[in-house]
Motif scaffolding. Structure first.
Motif, PDB file in Angstrom:
ATOM      1  N   ALA A  98      -4.512  29.272  19.344  1.00  0.00           N
ATOM      2  CA  ALA A  98      -5.708  28.136  19.038  1.00  0.00           C
ATOM      3  C   ALA A  98      -6.235  28.234  17.736  1.00  0.00           C
ATOM      4  O   ALA A  98      -6.777  27.423  17.073  1.00  0.00           O
ATOM      5  N   ALA A  99      -6.579  29.582  17.342  1.00  0.00           N
ATOM      6  CA  ALA A  99      -7.382  29.843  16.069  1.00  0.00           C
ATOM      7  C   ALA A  99      -6.376  29.408  14.903  1.00  0.00           C
ATOM      8  O   ALA A  99      -7.093  29.034  13.739  1.00  0.00           O
ATOM      9  N   ALA A 100      -5.013  29.686  14.926  1.00  0.00           N
ATOM     10  CA  ALA A 100      -4.360  29.248  13.823  1.00  0.00           C
ATOM     11  C   ALA A 100      -4.267  27.739  13.772  1.00  0.00           C
ATOM     12  O   ALA A 100      -4.511  27.102  12.813  1.00  0.00           O
ATOM     13  N   ILE A 101      -4.285  26.925  14.975  1.00  0.00           N
ATOM     14  CA  ILE A 101      -4.463  25.497  14.750  1.00  0.00           C
ATOM     15  C   ILE A 101      -5.678  24.948  14.292  1.00  0.00           C
ATOM     16  O   ILE A 101      -5.845  24.010  13.573  1.00  0.00           O
ATOM     17  N   TYR A 102      -6.812  25.905  14.676  1.00  0.00           N
ATOM     18  CA  TYR A 102      -8.232  25.398  14.111  1.00  0.00           C
ATOM     19  C   TYR A 102      -8.366  25.525  12.735  1.00  0.00           C
ATOM     20  O   TYR A 102      -8.744  24.684  11.848  1.00  0.00           O
ATOM     21  N   ALA A 103      -7.522  26.708  12.017  1.00  0.00           N
ATOM     22  CA  ALA A 103      -7.573  26.834  10.669  1.00  0.00           C
ATOM     23  C   ALA A 103      -6.771  25.806   9.831  1.00  0.00           C
ATOM     24  O   ALA A 103      -7.037  25.275   8.691  1.00  0.00           O
ATOM     25  N   ALA A 138      -8.586  22.586   9.912  1.00  0.00           N
ATOM     26  CA  ALA A 138      -9.685  22.528   8.847  1.00  0.00           C
ATOM     27  C   ALA A 138      -9.431  22.355   7.330  1.00  0.00           C
ATOM     28  O   ALA A 138      -9.849  21.832   6.638  1.00  0.00           O
ATOM     29  N   ALA A 139      -8.127  23.023   7.093  1.00  0.00           N
ATOM     30  CA  ALA A 139      -7.345  22.651   6.024  1.00  0.00           C
ATOM     31  C   ALA A 139      -6.918  21.199   5.659  1.00  0.00           C
ATOM     32  O   ALA A 139      -7.071  20.659   4.557  1.00  0.00           O
ATOM     33  N   LEU A 140      -6.452  20.577   6.825  1.00  0.00           N
ATOM     34  CA  LEU A 140      -6.110  19.299   6.874  1.00  0.00           C
ATOM     35  C   LEU A 140      -7.442  18.304   6.347  1.00  0.00           C
ATOM     36  O   LEU A 140      -7.191  17.384   5.596  1.00  0.00           O
ATOM     37  N   GLU A 141      -8.321  18.770   7.031  1.00  0.00           N
ATOM     38  CA  GLU A 141      -9.844  17.871   6.853  1.00  0.00           C
ATOM     39  C   GLU A 141     -10.291  18.126   5.298  1.00  0.00           C
ATOM     40  O   GLU A 141     -10.987  17.200   5.046  1.00  0.00           O
ATOM     41  N   ASP A 142      -9.822  19.245   4.895  1.00  0.00           N
ATOM     42  CA  ASP A 142     -10.134  19.468   3.585  1.00  0.00           C
ATOM     43  C   ASP A 142      -9.006  18.851   2.536  1.00  0.00           C
ATOM     44  O   ASP A 142      -9.019  19.121   1.236  1.00  0.00           O
ATOM     45  N   ASN A 143      -8.191  18.064   2.908  1.00  0.00           N
ATOM     46  CA  ASN A 143      -7.301  17.402   2.216  1.00  0.00           C
ATOM     47  C   ASN A 143      -6.254  18.246   1.527  1.00  0.00           C
ATOM     48  O   ASN A 143      -5.726  18.133   0.303  1.00  0.00           O
ATOM     49  N   GLN A 144      -5.972  19.402   2.123  1.00  0.00           N
ATOM     50  CA  GLN A 144      -4.843  20.032   1.725  1.00  0.00           C
ATOM     51  C   GLN A 144      -3.610  19.893   2.280  1.00  0.00           C
ATOM     52  O   GLN A 144      -3.424  19.147   3.262  1.00  0.00           O
ATOM     53  N   LEU A 145      -2.557  20.460   1.524  1.00  0.00           N
ATOM     54  CA  LEU A 145      -1.016  20.135   1.926  1.00  0.00           C
ATOM     55  C   LEU A 145      -0.677  21.222   3.241  1.00  0.00           C
ATOM     56  O   LEU A 145      -0.854  22.367   2.800  1.00  0.00           O
ATOM     57  N   VAL A 146      -0.745  20.899   4.281  1.00  0.00           N
ATOM     58  CA  VAL A 146      -0.318  22.144   5.477  1.00  0.00           C
ATOM     59  C   VAL A 146       0.997  22.042   5.759  1.00  0.00           C
ATOM     60  O   VAL A 146       1.586  20.933   6.069  1.00  0.00           O
ATOM     61  N   LEU A 147       1.598  23.227   5.841  1.00  0.00           N
ATOM     62  CA  LEU A 147       2.937  23.381   6.071  1.00  0.00           C
ATOM     63  C   LEU A 147       3.125  24.578   7.036  1.00  0.00           C
ATOM     64  O   LEU A 147       2.336  25.263   7.010  1.00  0.00           O
ATOM     65  N   SER A 148       4.351  24.396   7.533  1.00  0.00           N
ATOM     66  CA  SER A 148       4.795  25.727   8.492  1.00  0.00           C
ATOM     67  C   SER A 148       6.209  25.673   8.365  1.00  0.00           C
ATOM     68  O   SER A 148       6.863  24.545   7.930  1.00  0.00           O
ATOM     69  N   TYR A 149       6.943  26.692   9.108  1.00  0.00           N
ATOM     70  CA  TYR A 149       8.179  26.533   9.204  1.00  0.00           C
ATOM     71  C   TYR A 149       8.952  25.948  10.281  1.00  0.00           C
ATOM     72  O   TYR A 149       9.640  26.360  11.140  1.00  0.00           O
ATOM     73  N   ALA A 167     -12.004  31.012   4.932  1.00  0.00           N
ATOM     74  CA  ALA A 167     -11.024  31.664   3.957  1.00  0.00           C
ATOM     75  C   ALA A 167     -10.043  30.620   3.549  1.00  0.00           C
ATOM     76  O   ALA A 167      -9.541  30.655   2.250  1.00  0.00           O
ATOM     77  N   VAL A 168      -9.764  29.551   4.329  1.00  0.00           N
ATOM     78  CA  VAL A 168      -8.580  28.567   4.178  1.00  0.00           C
ATOM     79  C   VAL A 168      -9.383  27.606   2.868  1.00  0.00           C
ATOM     80  O   VAL A 168      -8.726  27.146   2.236  1.00  0.00           O
ATOM     81  N   ARG A 169     -10.513  27.169   3.195  1.00  0.00           N
ATOM     82  CA  ARG A 169     -11.088  26.198   2.456  1.00  0.00           C
ATOM     83  C   ARG A 169     -11.577  26.872   0.874  1.00  0.00           C
ATOM     84  O   ARG A 169     -11.375  26.114  -0.014  1.00  0.00           O
ATOM     85  N   GLN A 170     -11.558  28.434   0.841  1.00  0.00           N
ATOM     86  CA  GLN A 170     -11.724  28.920  -0.388  1.00  0.00           C
ATOM     87  C   GLN A 170     -10.307  28.659  -1.357  1.00  0.00           C
ATOM     88  O   GLN A 170     -10.558  28.444  -2.474  1.00  0.00           O
ATOM     89  N   GLY A 171      -9.165  28.873  -0.405  1.00  0.00           N
ATOM     90  CA  GLY A 171      -7.804  28.557  -1.530  1.00  0.00           C
ATOM     91  C   GLY A 171      -7.638  29.467  -2.483  1.00  0.00           C
ATOM     92  O   GLY A 171      -7.055  28.993  -3.579  1.00  0.00           O
ATOM     93  N   ASP A 172      -7.914  30.637  -2.609  1.00  0.00           N
ATOM     94  CA  ASP A 172      -7.610  31.571  -3.495  1.00  0.00           C
ATOM     95  C   ASP A 172      -6.693  32.737  -3.468  1.00  0.00           C
ATOM     96  O   ASP A 172      -6.699  33.860  -3.864  1.00  0.00           O
ATOM     97  N   GLY A 173      -5.742  32.178  -2.732  1.00  0.00           N
ATOM     98  CA  GLY A 173      -4.703  33.318  -2.326  1.00  0.00           C
ATOM     99  C   GLY A 173      -4.586  33.942  -1.305  1.00  0.00           C
ATOM    100  O   GLY A 173      -3.867  35.043  -1.165  1.00  0.00           O
TER     101      GLY A 173
END
Length: 550
Positions: A259-264, A267-278, A238-244
């Motif tokens: 662990a599943a949240a870190i895994y997602a 996956a986004a980081l390896e897909d060259n996405q900007l990964v943010l958290s609070y 779902a993260v790789r799709q990136g459609d909101g």
């Protein structure tokens, strides 16, 4: 002989093995009595060469709380025990202090002693307790249970060996290919479920506030390693799709939601996405210990009333600008936020202003040169402009989250663990509070009503147009009432984690064995016991193996 007795007494008191409370207090009292008599001689002009003054045993016991330090024994009984100890030490042949020792403890002891000696060694408090309930037979096992009756034991003579060093995580897939996969994360499939994988150096680029939830797991595995699970694969897709999409990772306590949240996120980081958290590194945006907030609430993005955070906002602008410099320079500012020129850094008003806002100098140095500017300012310019002053940063906080939501140049993935700690849980009094130390009266403010946290809740309810949101709750630390409303109105995909399958449980055992959390070799005899104690519960399995019990 008094010298021999004194020497033996001193040797006993200085032995490393003698650690009982009585021995420590006795050493202190001996020194106090010596100082007392030496001071008396000096006052009387006799110096230190005169005959020793008689010392009554009451001096030696003065200051002891015998009822407390002897498990309820009376003064005379405790005195008898110490005198019995002197009796045994009197036979020592070595004389460290000669015949002119300053105190004749033996004579004074005999003078103050009541009744004959029992001839038995004095028991330590713990030994007396065990002996009184018949747990040990002191007469037959004195050497085994007394720290005072031995110099060296077999334990003392055991050879020390260095702990076994586990293999490097990068090569473990070649050592146990059935347990650890070296397939890149974005190529993982159902065939990899139940296997572990090494996150590699890219783990350092993930928001550290996420990794902090799994610190004990990573420390135990001696590397950033995660198990591939079915729920993690669904969230990553779902993260790789990136459609909101808004992905909600659910499951009971200890099933692996973090662990599943870190895994997602990986996956986004390896897909060259900007990964943010609070958070900034491993510090949450609510972790403003000084509580430097605006005391008058203002309108929020997700909640009607929030408190602005000038100091933390300025720090966050600085941090985003420097950590994500490459990404921010690719993103154009989309909205109009009342700023005439993002390249203007206002000078200090006076010397005091310079002291109060010293970081403005960095903002001046970070202004993009005229020759390198594009047709419109970038998010990097926006952050640099806002970081020059606390008030400016606070005024642009809402604008920052609106800009993040409207990013189109690259995909954005925002991952929030402990999500139920940053929302209003039914009522404010049930919500997780801020971490303020000062001021006292602001401690009752929920995290959700802080402007920076409110911005992330806004994004969770209004996901990036070219990205996704991943949230995971923590049920054992925070309330969960507000999650029902959030799930009903905002979640587009829900994945749930449960107990390990038999295959996952077996692989976890092999993984911990290889990483030396259990043993450097696989002890299959221990596996049924661990399964029986943990019931294939992921967190319980990790805690059990952390004890090193096979």
């Amino acid at each position: 002989p008094r010298g021999r007795t004194m020497a033996a007494m001193r040797r006993m008191l200085l032995r490393p093995q003698t650690s009982s409370l009585v021995a420590r207090n006795l050493r202190r009292q001996v020194l106090m009595v010596q100082v007392r008599h030496m001071s008396k001689r000096k006052r009387e002009g006799t110096g230190n060469d005169g005959p020793p003054e008689p010392v009554d045993m009451d001096d030696l016991f003065d200051g002891f709380d015998l009822e407390q330090e002897s498990g309820g024994k009376g003064r005379s009984e405790q005195r008898d025990e110490l005198l019995s100890l002197l009796e045994e030490l009197a036979g020592d042949e070595e004389d460290d202090f000669g015949a002119d020792a300053p105190l004749d403890l033996k004579e004074d002891a005999q003078a103050g002693k009541k009744g004959p000696s029992s001839g038995k060694m004095t028991l330590a408090p713990k030994e007396r307790q065990l002996f009184s309930i018949g747990h040990i037979n002191w007469e037959d096992n004195a050497k085994a249970h007394s720290a005072r009756d031995r110099e060296l034991t077999d334990i003392d003579l055991q050879e020390l060996t260095a702990p076994i060093k586990p293999p490097n995580p990068a090569i473990r897939a070649k050592l146990q290919p059935d347990v650890i996969t070296d397939t890149p994360i974005n190529d993982h499939s159902s065939e990899d479920v139940g296997k572990y994988y090494y996150m590699g150096k890219n783990a350092e680029k993930l928001p550290q506030i996420l990794l902090g939830q799994m610190k004990r797991e990573f420390d135990q595995a001696k590397g950033h390693m995660l198990m591939v699970r079915e729920a993690g694969l669904e969230a990553a897709e779902a993260v790789r799709q990136g459609d909101g999409q808004v992905v909600f990772i659910d499951g009971k306590k200890g099933m692996g939601k973090s662990a599943a949240a870190i895994y997602a996120a990986h996956a986004a980081l390896e897909d060259n996405q900007l990964v943010l958290s609070y958070g900034m590194d491993d510090v949450g945006l609510w972790d403003d210990k000084l509580g430097r907030i605006e005391t008058t609430p203002s309108e929020g993005l997700a909640y009607p009333s929030v408190f602005s955070m000038p100091d933390m906002s300025q720090r966050y602008f600085h941090w985003l600008r420097d950590i994500y410099e490459t990404e921010m320079k690719k993103i154009k500012v989309k909205g109009e936020h009342g700023v005439e020129d993002y390249y203007t850094i206002h000078p200090w008003e006076d010397e005091l202003d310079e002291e109060l806002n010293a970081t403005k100098k960095i903002s001046m140095e970070k202004v993009v040169p005229q020759a390198e500017r594009g047709s419109s300012p970038t998010l990097y310019d926006f952050l640099n402009y806002g970081s020059q002053d606390r008030k400016i940063a606070a005024s642009l906080t809402h604008a920052l989250f609106e800009e993040i939501r409207n990013i189109t140049e690259i995909k954005v993935c925002i991952v929030m663990d402990d999500f139920n700690s940053v929302i209003i849980n039914k009522k404010e009094r049930f919500s997780t509070k801020s971490d303020f130390v000062e001021l006292e009266h602001w401690k009752s403010i929920p995290r959700a009503r802080l402007s920076l946290v409110d911005g992330f809740v806004y994004l969770a309810e209004n996901p990036p147009k070219n990205g996704s949101i991943v949230v995971a709750p923590t049920y054992n630390s925070h309330r969960k009432h507000g999650l029902k409303t959030f799930e009903k109105y905002h979640v587009t995909k829900k994945v749930e984690l449960g107990r390990y399958s038999k295959e996952e449980n077996k692989n976890a055992f092999l993984h911990y064995s290889l990483s030396c959390a259990l043993q450097p070799t696989v002890e299959w005899d221990a596996f049924p016991r661990i399964c029986g104690l943990t019931g294939r519960h992921p967190e319980e399995f990790r805690k059990f193996t952390e004890l090193g019990i096979a």
